[in-house]
Each structure stands twice: as C-alpha cells, then as structure tokens.
Design an enzyme around this catalytic site. Structure first.
Site, PDB file in Angstrom:
ATOM      1  N   LYS A  72      54.254  45.672 -15.096  1.00 37.78           N
ATOM      2  CA  LYS A  72      54.723  45.007 -13.868  1.00 37.78           C
ATOM      3  C   LYS A  72      53.543  44.412 -13.107  1.00 37.78           C
ATOM      4  O   LYS A  72      52.486  45.052 -12.960  1.00 37.78           O
ATOM      5  CB  LYS A  72      55.466  46.031 -13.012  1.00 37.78           C
ATOM      6  CG  LYS A  72      56.139  45.478 -11.767  1.00 37.78           C
ATOM      7  CD  LYS A  72      56.955  46.575 -11.106  1.00 37.78           C
ATOM      8  CE  LYS A  72      57.655  46.108  -9.842  1.00 37.78           C
ATOM      9  NZ  LYS A  72      58.521  47.169  -9.262  1.00 37.78           N
ATOM     10  N   SER A  85      63.210  46.114  -8.356  1.00 34.29           N
ATOM     11  CA  SER A  85      62.189  45.081  -8.390  1.00 34.29           C
ATOM     12  C   SER A  85      61.507  44.951  -9.751  1.00 34.29           C
ATOM     13  O   SER A  85      60.769  44.001  -9.986  1.00 34.29           O
ATOM     14  CB  SER A  85      61.132  45.402  -7.329  1.00 34.29           C
ATOM     15  OG  SER A  85      60.458  46.613  -7.616  1.00 34.29           O
ATOM     16  N   SER A 141      63.967  51.053  -8.208  1.00 33.58           N
ATOM     17  CA  SER A 141      63.519  49.801  -8.825  1.00 33.58           C
ATOM     18  C   SER A 141      63.149  49.885 -10.296  1.00 33.58           C
ATOM     19  O   SER A 141      62.821  48.863 -10.903  1.00 33.58           O
ATOM     20  CB  SER A 141      62.332  49.231  -8.039  1.00 33.58           C
ATOM     21  OG  SER A 141      62.743  48.827  -6.760  1.00 33.58           O
TER      22      SER A 141
END
Length: 444
Positions: A81, A154, A178
């Site tokens: 990420k 996210s 997330s």
C-alpha cells in the site's frame, strides 16, 4: 504462459520454483503483464516498480538455483500500500497535498518481507492518506469482479491486486476496517492483526491509537505466511469444525442494514458450519452500541493533528471531503477524546470476556456487497464500519474470509479472535474457510 499462474497460491508457486517448472522471473514477468492487461480499468497500482521487481526476481531466481532457500516467500511477488515506505521508491499517499516523498529506507515490515525472500512488485492505490475518499486526480480502485464497483477503501489497491490475480499477497492498513472491507468486497482474505503486533515503523499514520497493518491474500494459509513474515507469532494447532463455538454478535447480525442477499449468503454459510458440528452461540458485547461513535472521536482529532502542518500549508491539495474531515477533527474536545480513550479500556475487556462463551466471534464483514463508490465515514451508525470498527477500538485480531456471493459480487464473513492469539484465529478461520468455500476467481 498460462494466465492461471497469477492465481496460484504461495505454496504451489514455491513448489514449482523448487522443481524447476517456474522461476521468480517467470512469475514477476507474468504479474507485470497482468498489470498491463488490467490497468487502468482496475486502477490498482500507483507504481508497478517493474525495473526493480525484475532485478529482484533475477536475484531470487539465482539464489534458489544456488541452493539458498529463505522459505515460503522466497521469490513471491508482494504488493505494498502506497503509504508504506519502500526504499528508493516515492511514497505517494494517494494525495495531491504534497509531492510523493522518496523513501530513504524500507518500512520495518517491508524489510522483513525482503528478509523472507519476497519481491516487492509495486505500490498500490488507496484512499487519500487512508482517510477521506479517493482523490479525484487519482480515482478509486475498481473491483475485479465488476469494474463498475469499488474495490473498497482504504486498502482497495492491495485487495484488487490480489483478487485480480496479479500477486498472491499484498499488505494493507486498517484503522476502521480498511483491510477487511476491501477483502470482503473483492472476495479474498484480509487480516487485521492484534494491535501493535505488526510494526508501523515506516507506515504513515492515520490514527496512532487505531492503526494496524496486515496481509491480504486469496486464502487463509497465504495470509498466515504473510503474517509470519511481518510479525513474530506463535504457531497454533488446526481446529476441527465439530465443537467449535462460533459467537454470533447479535448487534451485527441484527442490523437493518444487511441486504437480503448478504443475509442469505451468510445464513447458508452458518448452516453449513452448524451441519458440520459447530455450535452457534448468540453473543452480546457490553458497550458495542457506542463503538463507532467512540472510534470516530479518537480517529478524527488524531488524524487532524497528524495533518495539522500540511493542512495549513496546502489545504487545497487535499480532496474536499478529506479536507473537511481534517478540519472537523479539530472540533473534538479534549474531554471527549479522553473519555473515548477511557471507553476503549472497558470495551476491550468486554470483548475479551465474550471468549468465555465462544472460541471465535462472527459478524458480516460488511452488510452489503461492493457499491459503486466508497461510502463516506460518518459519525455513529455508518453502515460500512458497523462490524469492522469494533476490533480496531478493542485491538482484537479480526479477519474477513469469503462466504458466498450476492448480486454476482462477493460476501465476507468476519471472524474475531482473542487478543494476542492471531495464530489461533487463523487456525479457526482456516477451518471455517474449508467448510464454507474459498476464493472465487473473477469471471472477467
């Protein structure tokens, strides 16, 4: 070379490396070709890191050929990420509030993955700073099962990269769901470990008190391999489904927000578990009705303090929704924040007490399938965080596993285990996964 390579699990890739049917070079080339095929419709990658990944693949291939074997992740491509630092690569944070920042060293978890032999394939897209919405200049990551739907926030880029057959393992972060929410939307496994089990050194924070980092994979076994690389965990024996006490959190299963299709899929999964000898136990958690409100009371001011200087310098660089949330966080009073932190202590004890009645707690991962856009985080009963946020507040390990389909899209079952017993949770999740079915490959 068959497209099926991208959907092989870690153990199978390793077996093919070691018997000569595949090399890490083959797999990385295939992953990069798959990115070319799926992007930009998925919009999963901020930076594929092709040149660096191929160089690492050559190194890992040579090591295996020479007899050096670092374990199950040797030569396995992993996606990261894009708020986690990878040395020599810009960290973009999914924002336009500032230019991408060149990382001068690996985040600790990235260093651990490299030490285990993994290849860092690329940086994945995310909601802006893992908070508000997808920045309009970047856009949301779309779902491999239906690119007209979101992959979730996210950590949506990491989830899409795994579900789309680009990598078998990715790393995301989870502050209110997330990791687990994108895992549910994309039909994969996503683990939020126990609080502080995985180091966040080199991971840009959203909320110091609620942030976690963890693995996303297509099955529980691969998630376990990923967690073992980035954290020090004990092993746990496999569990039989017969006699396993599964606590059904009444507030989560009683939510009016669960769509009929999600309820049908979860009811079918629970019926399978009961038929195979699991005991389904209704569970009430003291204080659960307040948890989402208190989560926001902690998250909002912490995020605002983290972004205070940058918000002053370049407020218009943020997406409007992110900027509004950051500005709103300064309105939380010190008294309210301290009361929320005090609540966390009593709530953690309330959750832990339920394990006298059940071995593992179950909830819908999300009460609906992937929508077209990521819902906004709101105070109180915001539907997307209805089930997931409680484990961030309490710190308990929590995992989403596939549990059927609705409207042609995946449904997730969330399982939460005792604090600090992540390996035991994974052992129970693996048992349940084998009973209710596993990852389903997207049709496209």
């Amino acid at each position: 070379m068959s497209e099926d390579i991208g959907f092989l699990e870690i153990a199978e890739l390793g077996a093919r490396y070691r018997d000569g049917r595949l090399t890490p070079i083959d797999v990385v080339r295939h992953a990069l070709a798959r990115i070319d095929c799926l992007e930009p419709s998925l919009n999963a990658f901020a930076n594929p890191m092709a040149e660096m990944a191929l160089a690492d693949a050559e190194k890992r291939t040579s090591e295996l050929a020479s007899g050096l074997d670092l374990g199950p992740l040797h030569g396995i491509p992993v996606a990261i990420k894009d708020l986690i630092d990878v040395e020599g690569v810009p960290t973009g944070f999914g924002t336009r509030a500032r230019e991408p920042q060149m990382a001068t060293r690996d985040a600790e978890l990235v260093g651990r993955l490299r030490a285990a032999g993994a290849i860092i394939l690329g940086k994945t897209n995310l909601l802006e700073y893992a908070y508000g919405v997808a920045h309009p200049d970047i856009g949301q990551t779309n779902n491999p099962h239906n690119t007209g739907r979101t992959s979730g926030g996210s950590s949506g880029g990491s989830a899409a990269a795994v579900a789309g057959g680009i990598v078998p393992l990715a790393i995301g972060t989870d502050t209110g769901g997330s990791i687990r929410i994108p895992a549910s939307y994309c039909g994969i496994v996503g683990l939020k470990p126990s609080f502080r089990l995985v180091s966040l050194d080199g991971v840009f924070p959203l909320s110091w008190s609620l942030d976690h980092a963890g693995p996303l994979a297509r099955n529980v076994a691969d998630a376990m391999i990923g967690l073992a690389a980035i954290a020090d965990i004990d092993s746990a024996p496999q569990r039989d489904i017969a006699g396993l006490r599964i606590g059904l959190i009444d507030r989560h299963f009683g939510s009016h927000e669960i769509t009929p299709g999600v309820r049908e899929a979860l009811d079918a999964a629970l019926a399978l578990l009961k038929a195979r000898g699991a005991e389904l136990v209704p569970i009430s958690i003291v204080g659960l009705e307040r948890v989402n409100t208190e989560l926001v009371t902690v998250l909002h001011p912490e995020a605002s303090v983290i972004h205070r200087d940058l918000l002053r310098q370049n407020p218009l660089g943020y997406a409007p929704v992110t900027r509004a949330q950051l500005e709103d966080g300064f309105k939380t009073t010190a008294a309210d924040y301290l009361l929320a932190m005090r609540y966390r202590e009593t709530f953690r004890a309330s959750v832990e007490a339920t394990f006298a009645q059940a071995d593992v707690l179950a909830s819908p991962s999300v009460p609906f399938v992937a929508p077209r856009q990521d819902p906004r985080i709101e105070d109180g009963e915001e539907g997307e965080m209805l089930s997931s946020g409680f484990a961030n507040v309490s710190g308990h390990p929590s995992i989403s596993i596939p549990a059927g389909m609705s409207e042609g899209l995946p449904v997730g079952l969330q399982l939460t285990g005792p604090l600090g017993r992540d390996a035991a949770l994974l052992a129970m999740a693996g048992t349940i996964e084998r009973a209710v079915g596993a990852y389903r490959r997207p049709k496209s």
